[in-house]
Design a protein around this motif. Sequence first.
Motif, PDB file in Angstrom:
ATOM      1  N   SER A 198      57.797  45.380  40.126  1.00 55.20           N
ATOM      2  CA  SER A 198      57.705  46.091  41.418  1.00 55.20           C
ATOM      3  C   SER A 198      56.452  45.726  42.199  1.00 55.20           C
ATOM      4  N   ALA A 199      55.481  45.068  41.545  1.00 51.45           N
ATOM      5  CA  ALA A 199      54.183  44.871  42.202  1.00 51.45           C
ATOM      6  C   ALA A 199      53.988  43.427  42.638  1.00 51.45           C
ATOM      7  N   HIS A 200      53.207  43.217  43.710  1.00 54.52           N
ATOM      8  CA  HIS A 200      52.907  41.832  44.098  1.00 54.52           C
ATOM      9  C   HIS A 200      51.692  41.291  43.349  1.00 54.52           C
ATOM     10  N   ARG A 201      50.883  42.215  42.804  1.00 59.12           N
ATOM     11  CA  ARG A 201      49.757  41.788  41.973  1.00 59.12           C
ATOM     12  C   ARG A 201      49.676  42.688  40.744  1.00 59.12           C
ATOM     13  N   VAL A 202      49.351  42.050  39.612  1.00 60.68           N
ATOM     14  CA  VAL A 202      49.158  42.788  38.363  1.00 60.68           C
ATOM     15  C   VAL A 202      47.761  42.405  37.897  1.00 60.68           C
ATOM     16  N   ASN A 203      46.958  43.382  37.545  1.00 55.20           N
ATOM     17  CA  ASN A 203      45.632  42.955  37.098  1.00 55.20           C
ATOM     18  C   ASN A 203      45.250  43.504  35.744  1.00 55.20           C
ATOM     19  N   GLY A 204      44.496  42.672  35.013  1.00 51.05           N
ATOM     20  CA  GLY A 204      43.841  43.114  33.796  1.00 51.05           C
ATOM     21  C   GLY A 204      42.444  43.583  34.165  1.00 51.05           C
ATOM     22  N   VAL A 205      41.714  44.148  33.189  1.00 50.30           N
ATOM     23  CA  VAL A 205      40.458  44.831  33.516  1.00 50.30           C
ATOM     24  C   VAL A 205      39.220  44.169  32.901  1.00 50.30           C
ATOM     25  N   SER A 206      39.404  43.011  32.275  1.00 48.39           N
ATOM     26  CA  SER A 206      38.266  42.166  31.879  1.00 48.39           C
ATOM     27  C   SER A 206      38.837  40.761  31.757  1.00 48.39           C
ATOM     28  N   ALA A 207      37.953  39.783  31.718  1.00 44.54           N
ATOM     29  CA  ALA A 207      38.446  38.395  31.702  1.00 44.54           C
ATOM     30  C   ALA A 207      39.320  38.145  30.472  1.00 44.54           C
ATOM     31  N   LEU A 208      38.838  38.600  29.302  1.00 45.00           N
ATOM     32  CA  LEU A 208      39.607  38.370  28.081  1.00 45.00           C
ATOM     33  C   LEU A 208      40.944  39.117  28.127  1.00 45.00           C
ATOM     34  N   HIS A 209      40.879  40.363  28.521  1.00 43.91           N
ATOM     35  CA  HIS A 209      42.093  41.179  28.576  1.00 43.91           C
ATOM     36  C   HIS A 209      43.128  40.542  29.508  1.00 43.91           C
ATOM     37  N   THR A 210      42.675  40.035  30.652  1.00 41.16           N
ATOM     38  CA  THR A 210      43.621  39.436  31.607  1.00 41.16           C
ATOM     39  C   THR A 210      44.312  38.218  30.981  1.00 41.16           C
ATOM     40  N   GLU A 211      43.550  37.431  30.239  1.00 39.43           N
ATOM     41  CA  GLU A 211      44.182  36.286  29.569  1.00 39.43           C
ATOM     42  C   GLU A 211      45.208  36.767  28.548  1.00 39.43           C
ATOM     43  N   LEU A 212      44.870  37.837  27.835  1.00 37.10           N
ATOM     44  CA  LEU A 212      45.808  38.348  26.821  1.00 37.10           C
ATOM     45  C   LEU A 212      47.035  38.992  27.483  1.00 37.10           C
ATOM     46  N   VAL A 213      46.823  39.584  28.649  1.00 35.86           N
ATOM     47  CA  VAL A 213      47.983  40.129  29.391  1.00 35.86           C
ATOM     48  C   VAL A 213      48.929  38.974  29.720  1.00 35.86           C
ATOM     49  N   LYS A 214      48.353  37.857  30.124  1.00 39.66           N
ATOM     50  CA  LYS A 214      49.198  36.694  30.461  1.00 39.66           C
ATOM     51  C   LYS A 214      49.888  36.130  29.223  1.00 39.66           C
ATOM     52  N   GLU A 215      49.087  35.967  28.161  1.00 44.55           N
ATOM     53  CA  GLU A 215      49.625  35.231  26.996  1.00 44.55           C
ATOM     54  C   GLU A 215      50.444  36.099  26.055  1.00 44.55           C
ATOM     55  N   ARG A 216      50.015  37.360  25.875  1.00 37.89           N
ATOM     56  CA  ARG A 216      50.657  38.149  24.817  1.00 37.89           C
ATOM     57  C   ARG A 216      51.557  39.248  25.352  1.00 37.89           C
ATOM     58  N   LEU A 217      51.168  39.823  26.507  1.00 41.41           N
ATOM     59  CA  LEU A 217      51.933  40.993  26.954  1.00 41.41           C
ATOM     60  C   LEU A 217      53.110  40.599  27.835  1.00 41.41           C
ATOM     61  N   PHE A 218      52.833  39.776  28.841  1.00 38.34           N
ATOM     62  CA  PHE A 218      53.892  39.414  29.787  1.00 38.34           C
ATOM     63  C   PHE A 218      54.023  37.896  29.896  1.00 38.34           C
ATOM     64  N   PRO A 219      54.212  37.181  28.769  1.00 40.63           N
ATOM     65  CA  PRO A 219      54.241  35.712  28.879  1.00 40.63           C
ATOM     66  C   PRO A 219      55.397  35.207  29.746  1.00 40.63           C
ATOM     67  N   GLU A 220      56.568  35.817  29.606  1.00 41.10           N
ATOM     68  CA  GLU A 220      57.734  35.350  30.358  1.00 41.10           C
ATOM     69  C   GLU A 220      57.586  35.655  31.842  1.00 41.10           C
ATOM     70  N   LEU A 221      57.197  36.898  32.114  1.00 35.83           N
ATOM     71  CA  LEU A 221      57.058  37.290  33.521  1.00 35.83           C
ATOM     72  C   LEU A 221      55.943  36.486  34.180  1.00 35.83           C
ATOM     73  N   ASN A 222      54.934  36.173  33.412  1.00 35.25           N
ATOM     74  CA  ASN A 222      53.839  35.361  33.961  1.00 35.25           C
ATOM     75  C   ASN A 222      54.338  33.971  34.354  1.00 35.25           C
ATOM     76  N   LYS A 223      55.270  33.441  33.541  1.00 29.76           N
ATOM     77  CA  LYS A 223      55.819  32.125  33.895  1.00 29.76           C
ATOM     78  C   LYS A 223      56.650  32.206  35.173  1.00 29.76           C
ATOM     79  N   LEU A 224      57.408  33.305  35.293  1.00 31.44           N
ATOM     80  CA  LEU A 224      58.244  33.453  36.489  1.00 31.44           C
ATOM     81  C   LEU A 224      57.415  33.682  37.737  1.00 31.44           C
TER      82      LEU A 224
END
Length: 800
Positions: free
Chosen positions: A417-443
Amino acid sequence: MKDISAQRPGKEAFRADILRHLTYTLGKDAGHASDYDWRMALSFAIRDRIVGPWFASTRRTWAENRKRVYYLSMEFLIGRILEDAAINLGLRDLAAEVLADLGQDFATLAGEEPDAALGNGGLGRLAACYMESMATVGCPSYGYGIRYEHGLFRQRFEGGQQVETAEDWLKTRNPWEFERPESAYTIGFKGEVAEKDGRALWTPDETVIASAYDTPVVGWQGRWANTLRLWSAKPTQAFDLERFNRGDYAAAAEPETLARTISRVLYPEDTTYQGKELRLKQEFFLTSAAIQDILRRYLETHTDLTALPTHVAIQMNDTHPALAGPELIRLLTDAHGIGFEEAFDIAQACLGYTNHTLLPEALERWSTWLVGNILPRHMQIIERIDSLHRRRFPNRPHYVGIVKHHEVRMGELAFISAHRVNGVSALHTELVKERLFPELNKLHPGRIVNETNGVTPRRWLRMANPALSGLITETIGEGWEDHLDRLTGLEPHVEDKGFRDAFAGAKRANKVATANWIARTTGISVSPDALFDVQVKRLHEYKRQLLNILQTVAQWHFIRENPNLPHVPRVKIFGGKAAPGYVVAKEIIHLINDVAAVINNDPRTGDLLKVVYPANYNVSMAEHLIPAADLSEQISTAGKEASGTGNMKLSLNGALTIGTLDGANVEIREKVGAENFFLFGLTADEVEERRKDVEHARHAILANQPLQDVLQMIAEGRFSPGQRDRYHGIVDRMWHHDYFLVASDFGAYHAEQGEVDRSYREADDWTRKAALNTARMGFFSSDRAIRGYMEDIWGVDSAL
Ligand code: CBF
């Protein structure tokens, strides 16, 4: 906007304001007024001074047709307001002077104010910092939340165990809020969905009214003020007089009771959720009231709803308000006749989503049955969002949708639903991309961005630590409070012995005050010459208070075994609450208190080691403890703490961190310098690797004699002589189910604590490191974080 000094009242005028409120608002004669009356009179006099900037900011936003930010959060952990507002308005010293003339003490009155504890921990406190920073940087905004009757429970200890009682911050009048009976919306639940004239028509079975209470939030120097609008639930049906007259008193009050339940209590969980139906209703209650209010305000001056994203940015603070998308789409389609796809695109362009955790149990999932039952129209919309999104990305073998296995996944809903999704630290944001939403991040490459958390320096340095603030102003001049990067100006002075002595003096004064406070609140006497080692935060296994207390026992044992070595005296300070249903966390609290009872009464270790755990940790307690800390414990299992904000407050106040490479620790270490930070432990990747060894805990314990000894002592009931098997569960889990890798990190932690002792002995060098921490923490101001959101997510300019 006018200069604050021009608006500051003279002494006589301010005194007259306080006395006028005492007489006419409180109806009290000065000779008979209590502390409560004086506090109220003072608060009203201060509030009067907020109204001017508040009106001016609102008028400018309307006149200049500015884009507004709407920050939706189930939690705002505000704390006390009086002193913070007084400081931002430049009235703190004047108020103290006027009160002294009136025979009153500012600090006593300010300390009488209850904490507004409408939040659990980091996420809620972050929302409060962000409200203050949005006002400071001139970002036109509203915070939307729930006006819980009972905030986070009060904690006390009975026999070392946590006991919860209801908190009642609204028992006495809240002087900061303005009731807005005219701003009320009907919120529906359950019922049927039919079709009428080609549009869906939802007829709810149950309704409540969301009624607004506004608290102005004033920024630094009163240059701008925004609104925190909290919703209270009221019944739609009037009191049932007929039933009452029949003598059925309980039934007559039923609609009221049912409605009020919705805003009665804050859920005391920040990593899991409970009481499903009520919790879902609360989330929808907040979200629907907010979205209705946003549209109403927009339509006062606009007609074209397709231009909504040009004027409105809506931030979802975690998934809790993730129904914002479906609710906005519902209103755009069903009430305003916009087509579904267009409505989705409008909603998405308005919405941003902040993720605050990777813990799987904290990612909300609701059964489709529950959502369908409570919110039947929204369930339809969620399914349509899911199929629209799927259609836009055909041929994806691993397509991750919103609805799966009869559950609505709120993380995916918020993401899509959002145009931007953010993590709250540099490491966390990378983990959000890689571990939490890997598929959605690719899309959606580029949708996930990082906004490292921050804390407001007004509350967490200027207000909480007057001794250090005074030294900073003396050294680099005024203005650092809203330009925190200017703290780097301290760096050249760090090489000056006079400055270091003054820095150490400020810390020592704070420690003396805290030692007195500890003696008053816990009855334990501690020496201000000891190293104050602080771990304050929610109780959770991943935060590893257990690691800390096990190492404390090892240290105790070591001192007893080696009485002739020159040990560094330490005070171990714990603070934090466990969610009432979180049995393991409560067991850890019990263990800490049991260990404290033994160590604090051991004449062989005496002042060399003390353990204190004052009950009921809250924002005000944090303001006491943080300025007095020498060492900040940030020891979570790497990959689990999204960011942390306590780590920032402590380092800003000149505490050195002992920590893992987790959350914002990584960035703090980069900024303050590796040599001014005590690092230990496995990295996030090593944690994953380590878990592959199913016997990792056993191997780690067998390789570490001190840990074996500690576990043995606990298992034998050394700290629970009345019930020797009390901690068999903890010991057993350590050997067999050590998911958070306490055993694997114990050796490195224990060794690094030895480094801490060695460094602390070099008192002057320690002060140099502490001062460099303060000097280099400017990046972690919440003003910087908010400017990041304004630029990267909201597309909003500062009005200042
Ligand atoms: O981002 C703010 C904080 O949020 C939490 O407290 C949360 O509730 N998810 C995280 O645990 C913290 O790491 C984070 O700093």
